[in-house]
Design an enzyme around this catalytic site. Structure first.
Site, short mmCIF file in Angstrom:
data_model
loop_
_atom_site.label_atom_id
_atom_site.label_comp_id
_atom_site.label_asym_id
_atom_site.label_seq_id
_atom_site.Cartn_x
_atom_site.Cartn_y
_atom_site.Cartn_z
CG LEU A 1 -2.09 -0.92 1.34
CD1 LEU A 1 -2.84 -0.66 2.64
CD2 LEU A 1 -3.03 -0.75 0.15
CG ASP A 2 0.32 4.30 -2.86
OD1 ASP A 2 1.04 3.43 -3.36
OD2 ASP A 2 -0.57 4.91 -3.50
NE ARG A 3 6.78 6.57 5.09
CZ ARG A 3 8.07 6.58 5.39
NH1 ARG A 3 8.98 6.58 4.44
NH2 ARG A 3 8.47 6.59 6.65
CB THR B 1 -2.69 4.27 1.43
OG1 THR B 1 -2.57 5.15 0.30
CG2 THR B 1 -4.01 3.55 1.34
#
Length: 231
Positions: free
Chosen positions: A67-69, A71
């Protein structure tokens, strides 16, 4: 409310068995190590397993997806070498259903829609641009969204992915004029106080790669008044 199995090091373990462990990622955590040198979520999970089961040696942990940081939400890790390739196969064959919740300030033109774009990643600024037509080095991106709640100043969208592209939800929602709350990179006008973006990996459904049980796992929302209003 899903049961949280652990809060050690602020780690929220939502589900665990012999083969897999699912955690609720906080904003700011990186799933795997990168050039920042910050401690990754994978190392925190390894520490949790080592402590819980009193393992003095090296702990095995396979990273299945990221997951994106900024998020939050569900991340699956494999605890065994048996489960890892099977989980990888589930992702490749799209047999894992992933549902995200996103808060946007600008109401989408349609209450529900399928978005189809071609995304091209720029590694220099770590950003993807969404195009209506295919261009060289672009990848097709498909998502489905629907508006599930109207708040005082925001709209809550439920998003289901057909493809898993770099920054896909962020880029595609921005392209229709509805950037995610706090997402400066994709056009929102101000950041969230904790540097998060209001995108949460809310639910995953899949058949367990070893036991063949049907799993349906939901992550609690971040502690925030706006997220609280979504329930």
């Amino acid at each position: 409310m899903p049961k949280i199995l652990s809060n050690k090091d602020n780690l929220q373990v939502i589900y665990e068995d012999n083969h897999i462990i699912v955690v609720n990622k906080r904003a700011g955590d990186i799933v795997q190590g990168d050039k920042t040198g910050d401690k990754p979520l994978s190392d925190i999970v390894k520490g949790f397993i080592a402590d819980k089961y009193n393992k003095p040696g090296k702990v095995y942990l396979g990273t299945v997806h990221r997951l994106d940081r900024p998020t939050t939400g569900l991340v699956i890790f494999s605890k065994t070498s048996k489960a890892l390739p099977r989980l990888n196969k589930l992702f490749v064959s799209k047999e894992i259903s992933k549902t995200y919740w996103a808060l946007v300030k600008n109401k989408p033109e349609k209450e529900a829609d399928t978005l189809i774009h071609w995304l091209k990643k720029n590694p220099k600024n770590n950003k993807s641009t969404a195009y209506i037509k295919e261009i060289p080095e672009s990848k097709k991106a498909i998502l489905h969204y629907k508006t599930i709640k109207t708040l005082d100043n925001y709209y809550l969208l439920e998003v289901n992915l057909e493809t898993g592209r770099h920054h896909q939800i962020r880029a595609q929602l921005s392209s229709i004029g509805s950037p995610i709350k706090g997402d400066l990179k994709y056009g929102f006008d101000r950041s969230n106080k904790d540097a998060s973006i209001s995108l949460h990996a809310r639910n995953i459904k899949f058949i367990h790669p070893v036991s063949q049980d049907n799993l349906n796992i939901t992550a609690p929302l971040p502690k925030d008044p706006i997220w609280d209003a979504c329930l």
